[in-house]
Design a protein around this motif. Structure first.
Motif, PDB file in Angstrom:
ATOM      1  N   PRO A 283      -1.921 -23.933 -13.917  1.00 13.19           N
ATOM      2  CA  PRO A 283      -1.885 -23.548 -12.496  1.00 13.19           C
ATOM      3  C   PRO A 283      -1.172 -22.294 -12.123  1.00 13.19           C
ATOM      4  CG  PRO A 283      -1.368 -25.857 -12.589  1.00 13.19           C
ATOM      5  CD  PRO A 283      -1.200 -25.171 -14.056  1.00 13.19           C
ATOM      6  N   PRO A 284      -1.550 -21.364 -11.285  1.00 16.24           N
ATOM      7  CA  PRO A 284      -1.045 -20.344 -10.999  1.00 16.24           C
ATOM      8  C   PRO A 284       0.687 -20.485 -10.329  1.00 16.24           C
ATOM      9  CG  PRO A 284      -3.161 -20.053 -10.065  1.00 16.24           C
ATOM     10  CD  PRO A 284      -2.765 -21.428 -10.384  1.00 16.24           C
ATOM     11  N   LEU A 285       1.540 -19.739 -10.834  1.00 18.96           N
ATOM     12  CA  LEU A 285       2.813 -19.707 -10.125  1.00 18.96           C
ATOM     13  C   LEU A 285       3.010 -18.893  -9.120  1.00 18.96           C
ATOM     14  CD1 LEU A 285       5.452 -19.740 -13.497  1.00 18.96           C
ATOM     15  CD2 LEU A 285       4.629 -21.682 -11.847  1.00 18.96           C
ATOM     16  N   PHE A 286       2.859 -19.454  -7.697  1.00 20.33           N
ATOM     17  CA  PHE A 286       2.989 -18.635  -6.693  1.00 20.33           C
ATOM     18  C   PHE A 286       4.285 -18.176  -6.350  1.00 20.33           C
ATOM     19  CE2 PHE A 286      -1.050 -20.896  -6.235  1.00 20.33           C
ATOM     20  CZ  PHE A 286      -1.889 -20.029  -6.218  1.00 20.33           C
ATOM     21  N   PRO A 287       4.540 -16.986  -5.914  1.00 16.85           N
ATOM     22  CA  PRO A 287       6.257 -16.674  -5.208  1.00 16.85           C
ATOM     23  C   PRO A 287       6.393 -17.736  -4.390  1.00 16.85           C
ATOM     24  CG  PRO A 287       4.828 -14.708  -5.422  1.00 16.85           C
ATOM     25  CD  PRO A 287       3.737 -15.751  -5.616  1.00 16.85           C
ATOM     26  N   ALA A 288       7.958 -18.121  -4.281  1.00 16.78           N
ATOM     27  CA  ALA A 288       8.655 -18.732  -3.450  1.00 16.78           C
ATOM     28  C   ALA A 288       7.840 -20.307  -3.411  1.00 16.78           C
ATOM     29  CB  ALA A 288       8.473 -18.472  -2.104  1.00 16.78           C
ATOM     30  N   SER A 289       7.299 -20.873  -4.445  1.00 17.78           N
ATOM     31  CA  SER A 289       7.037 -21.969  -4.791  1.00 17.78           C
ATOM     32  C   SER A 289       7.905 -22.914  -5.050  1.00 17.78           C
ATOM     33  CB  SER A 289       5.416 -22.277  -5.466  1.00 17.78           C
ATOM     34  OG  SER A 289       6.120 -21.818  -7.046  1.00 17.78           O
ATOM     35  N   SER A 290       7.468 -24.289  -5.118  1.00 15.85           N
ATOM     36  CA  SER A 290       8.512 -25.340  -5.767  1.00 15.85           C
ATOM     37  C   SER A 290       8.766 -25.015  -7.182  1.00 15.85           C
ATOM     38  CB  SER A 290       8.099 -26.708  -5.481  1.00 15.85           C
ATOM     39  OG  SER A 290       6.842 -26.849  -6.187  1.00 15.85           O
ATOM     40  N   GLN A 291       8.108 -24.553  -7.980  1.00 11.95           N
ATOM     41  CA  GLN A 291       8.076 -24.366  -9.336  1.00 11.95           C
ATOM     42  C   GLN A 291       8.851 -23.199  -9.776  1.00 11.95           C
ATOM     43  OE1 GLN A 291       7.694 -27.120 -11.201  1.00 11.95           O
ATOM     44  NE2 GLN A 291       6.267 -26.214 -12.641  1.00 11.95           N
ATOM     45  N   THR A 292       8.494 -22.199  -9.030  1.00 10.66           N
ATOM     46  CA  THR A 292       9.159 -20.949  -9.104  1.00 10.66           C
ATOM     47  C   THR A 292      10.642 -21.032  -8.772  1.00 10.66           C
ATOM     48  OG1 THR A 292       8.641 -20.000  -7.053  1.00 10.66           O
ATOM     49  CG2 THR A 292       7.421 -19.197  -9.018  1.00 10.66           C
ATOM     50  N   GLU A 293      11.197 -21.879  -7.887  1.00 14.70           N
ATOM     51  CA  GLU A 293      12.426 -21.975  -7.478  1.00 14.70           C
ATOM     52  C   GLU A 293      13.262 -22.717  -8.618  1.00 14.70           C
ATOM     53  OE1 GLU A 293      12.216 -24.756  -4.110  1.00 14.70           O
ATOM     54  OE2 GLU A 293      12.052 -23.324  -2.694  1.00 14.70           O
TER      55      GLU A 293
END
Length: 674
Positions: A283-293
Motif C-alpha cells: 500500500p502507498p505510504l502517504f505523508p502524515a499517515s499512521s504508518q509514516t509516523e
C-alpha cells in the motif's frame, strides 16, 4: 512507446468466425503499425519537450555500471541485515548500529578477509560484528529487512498475477526475410505494450529495445492467475530443476498460444534465462499517515523498500534514483560539518536533531510524489480489470476511494500522469533544477561516508532505544559515516614513528600493485591503504617508519579518452601547477620512464624544503572499468617534511626511484579495450 489494446482474448478469437477472424487480423496489423509509429515518435516528442528521450536499460547493466564506480571494499555480498539498534549517546544524540548475518546464519564481520578491521581495545564480539552509522538508509528492496524493523507491516501483497520475461537477441526474433535486425512488433529504439480488455484473463505484453549497440530485446508476458492455462507434467517441454525452464515454459506457451510474438521470444529464450515472478506491491505510504509516523531516529527507507510499484509504468528504478539524488542533496549540508570528538554535547545533539528533521522533511516530500506514482502504476497495471474489479483491487491494495478520487482529479488521464513523472526535478528545498545543483556537495557526502570516525563506543550510553529488530532477509544497509577512521596525524620529521592505521593493509614486499598500476618500493618501505568512496589514499612509509608520501587515487573526467593530455599540456605545465599549490618554485619537470607519467620537483617558498610529485592517468582494472571508461588519476605527493633532517637525501632518492618505476598495468586509456 506504443500501446495497443487487444480487442479479444485468445478463447474469443478461437471461437470467432472466419470473417471476424479476418477483421481481427486486420485490426491486429493496424495495431502493430500504430505501435511501431508511436514507438518511434514518442521518444522524439519527449526529447523535444524534456531534453531527453525514452531510454530503456537493463537493470543488471545499470547496477553494474553504478557499482563499478565504487571501490571493491564498499560493496559487501552475502550480508543480510540481522538486527538494527538506534542507540542514544551520552550527549543525547542518536546513531544506528547494524549487525549482519550470512545466508548460512553465521555472523558477518565487515572487513574480514579484506585486510580491514574495526576491532579496538575493549570491543566485544557484538561491537566487532556491527557497523555504526550516523544514518541508516534501507535500500534493500520490496522484502526490506530495514522496513520490517521500522514499520513492521509484514510481507508485500500478492496481486494475483504472474509475469514471464527474458532478454533475447533482437535478430533472433526479427521477421524472416527482413533486412532489419529488429522485429516489426518492436522496432529499434521502441517500447511496445499491449493489454487485453478481458477482465478474466488480464493478459499483458511488453517489448523493449534495451541495448545501445548489441541488439538486445526485453520481453514480458503477464497474466492473472485466473487466466493461466495450466499444463500437466506430460505436456512439459523439458525437464529443468530451476523452476524457470520446462514447467514454466509450457505454462507460458499454453497461456499465450495465440500470441505469436510472445512465442517467438519464448523460443529464443534459454531455460536458465527465463524468469518467472509474482507481481508484488505494498500500500502507498502517504505523508502524515499512521504508518509514516513510525519513522523516527536517523533511519529511513529508499526505493522499493519504501514505495514498490507494479511494473506497468516503468517507474520503480526511476523513483529509487530520484530518492538517491534528493537524499544526497538534502544531506549535503551535513557533509561540511567535521566529526569532532571534542565537540560539545549541545552542538552534537543539535546537529543530530537537525539531521533527523531533514530526513523527516525528505520523506514527506518524496512520499507526496511516490504515492501518486504507486496509484498511477496500479491503475495502469489494472487496465484489464473492469471498473468493479478495479475498485475491489484498489481496496485490497490499500488505496481508498478518497485517494483514488483525488488522484484522478489531479491526473485525469495517463498522459497527465506521465507528464508529472517525467517532469521531475529535485524538490527537497535546496534547488529546483538539476543544473543548479553543485555535484561537489553530493560527492562530499560520499567522501565523508568513507572517512568519518568510527563510532566511539565509550560515548554510547547503555540505553538501547527499544527499536531492536531481528530482521532476517537479503538486504542492503547503506550508512553515511560508517566505519573508516579519520586520517592519522602527519609525521613531523623523519624520526617520528609510523602512526597506527586501523583500516590499513601493510606490506613489506618490494612491489606495490594497485588498481591498474604498480611500482617498485625500496627495501624496507611499506604502504598503508585508506580506501574511500570518491578518493582513496595509500600512505607510503620509508624504512625508518616515517611517512614519505601519499598516493591519491580518484576518478578522472578525461575528455575524449585523452588521459593525461586532457589535464596538462606537458610535464612542465603539471610542475608549475604543483609548485603553485605548494606556494613554492619548480626546479625540474620531466616525463616518467613509462608513457603517460609526469614527474616534477621543486622547493618550498623559503627554498629550504624540497618536494617531488608524480601524476598519471590510467584505466582501472577489470572488465567494467574498460566497458564504462573508468579512468583514474594517480598522484604521488611527497610530505612537506620529507626533505628535512638526517637521511632526507636518501628518502628523496627513494621517492624518485618509486616514481621512475611506476607503470600502468591496465593501460593509459580504457578506449582500446572497450
Amino acid at each position: 512507446m506504443g500501446v495497443v489494446d487487444e480487442e479479444k482474448d485468445a478463447a474469443a478469437e478461437d471461437a470467432s468466425s472466419s470473417s471476424s477472424s479476418s477483421s481481427s487480423s486486420f485490426k491486429s496489423a493496424l495495431g502493430k503499425v500504430a505501435a511501431s509509429a508511436l514507438g518511434r515518435a514518442l521518444p522524439l516528442l519527449m526529447r523535444a519537450r524534456h531534453g531527453a528521450g525514452l531510454v530503456c536499460v537493463r537493470w543488471a547493466e545499470a547496477q553494474a555500471a553504478l557499482a563499478s564506480f565504487l571501490p571493491a571494499h564498499v560493496v559487501h555480498l552475502d550480508a543480510s541485515v540481522d538486527a538494527i539498534d538506534v542507540i542514544e549517546r551520552a550527549d543525547g544524540s542518536e546513531s544506528v548500529r547494524v549487525t549482519f548475518a550470512r545466508r548460512d546464519g553465521s555472523a558477518y564481520v565487515p572487513g574480514a578477509g579484506e585486510g580491514l578491521t574495526m576491532m579496538t581495545a575493549g570491543d566485544d564480539a557484538a561491537t566487532l560484528h556491527a557497523v555504526h552509522a550516523d544514518v541508516l538508509v534501507g535500500a534493500d528492496g520490496i522484502n526490506s529487512a530495514v522496513r520490517a524493523g521500522v514499520l513492521g507491516d509484514g510481507a508485500p501483497r500478492d496481486n494475483g498475477r504472474v509475469i514471464w520475461r527474458g532478454v533475447v537477441d533482437a535478430r533472433d526474433v526479427s521477421d524472416l526475410g527482413s533486412d532489419s535486425s529488429y522485429p516489426e512488433f518492436c522496432p529499434r529504439g521502441a517500447t511496445a505494450l499491449s493489454a487485453s480488455k478481458d477482465s478474466a484473463v488480464g493478459r499483458t505484453t511488453c517489448y523493449m529495445d534495451v541495448s545501445s549497440k548489441d541488439g538486445k530485446l526485453y520481453w514480458a508476458a503477464g497474466c492473472l492467475d485466473a487466466g493461466i492455462t495450466e499444463v500437466t507434467p506430460e505436456t512439459t517441454t523439458t525437464e529443468n530443476t530451476n523452476g524457470r525452464g520446462g514447467y514454466e515454459r509450457s505454462r507460458c506457451a499454453a497461456t499465450f498460444a495465440s500470441y505469436p510474438d510472445v512465442l517467438r521470444c519464448l523460443d529464443a529464450t534459454a531455460d536458465d534465462a527465463l524468469y518467472v515472478s509474482r507481481v508484488l506491491d505494498r500500500p502507498p505510504l502517504f505523508p502524515a499517515s499512521s504508518q509514516t509516523e513510525k519513522f523516527a531516529g536517523p533511519v529511513t527507507l529508499l526505493g522499493d523498500a519504501a514505495h514498490p510499484v507494479i511494473p506497468s509504468f516503468g517507474q520503480g528504478a526511476n523513483l529509487a534514483l530520484e530518492d538517491a539524488v534528493e537524499l544526497a542533496v538534502a544531506l549535503a549540508p551535513f557533509a561540511t560539518v567535521a566529526v569532532d570528538a571534542d565537540a560539545s554535547s549541545s552542538s552534537s545533539s543539535a546537529r543530530n536533531e537537525a539531521l533527523k528533521a531533514t530526513l523527516r522533511a525528505w520523506e514527506t516530500t518524496r512520499l507526496t510524489r511516490t504515492s501518486e506514482a504507486q496509484i498511477a502504476s496500479f491503475i495502469s497495471g489494472s487496465k484489464s480489470y473492469g471498473e468493479e474489479k478495479l475498485k475491489s483491487a484498489m481496496a485490497d491494495a490499500g488505496i481508498d476511494e478518497a485517494a483514488l478520487r483525488a488522484h484522478r482529479e489531479k491526473f485525469p488521464d495517463a498522459n497527465a500522469t506521465q507528464e508529472y513523472l517525467i517532469s521531475w526535478s529535485p524538490s527537497c528545498g535546496v534547488a529546483t533544477t538539476l543544473p543548479e545543483l553543485n555535484p561537489k556537495a553530493a560527492m562530499a557526502l560520499a567522501m565523508r561516508a568513507a572517512s568519518a570516525r568510527k563510532c566511539d563506543a565509550e560515548k554510547l550510553s547503555d540505553d538501547v532505544m527499544g527499536r531492536r529488530a531481528a530482521c532476517v532477509g537479503v538486504g542492503a544497509a547503506i550508512g553515511a559515516g560508517v566505519f573508516s577512521p579519520s586520517p592519522p596525524p602527519r609525521a613531523a620529521a623523519a624520526s617520528v614513528p609510523k602512526p597506527e592505521y586501523e583500516t590499513s593493509i601493510v606490506t613489506s614486499t618490494t612491489t606495490y600493485a594497485g588498481d591498474g598500476f604498480r611500482m617498485t618500493l625500496p627495501v624496507g618501505w611499506t604502504t598503508a591503504e585508506q580506501p574511500g568512496v570518491s578518493q582513496s589514499r595509500v600512505a607510503l612509509f620509508d624504512a625508518s617508519g616515517a611517512k614519505a608520501a601519499t598516493i591519491f587515487l580518484e576518478p578522472t573526467a578525461s575528455m575524449a579518452n585523452k588521459g593525461l593530455a586532457s589535464l596538462f599540456a606537458d610535464a612542465t605545465d603539471f610542475g608549475l601547477k604543483a609548485a603553485g599549490r605548494r606556494n613554492g618554485s619548480l626546479a625540474a619537470a620531466r616525463n616518467g620512464s613509462a608513457d603517460g607519467v609526469y614527474i616534477a620537483e621543486g622547493t618550498n617558498a623559503r627554498g629550504d624544503a624540497p618536494w617531488v610529485e608524480m601524476i598519471a592517468v590510467g584505466c582501472r582494472s577489470g572488465e567494467n572499468a574498460k566497458k564504462f571508461n573508468l579512468s583514474q588519476t594517480i598522484r604521488v605527493v611527497s610530505e612537506a617534511s620529507v626533505g628535512v633532517g638526517v637521511g632526507s637525501a636518501e628518502v628523496l632518492d627513494g621517492l624518485r626511484a618509486v616514481m621512475e618505476s611506476f607503470e600502468l598495468t591496465a593501460g593509459a586509456s580504457c578506449e582500446a579495450s572497450r
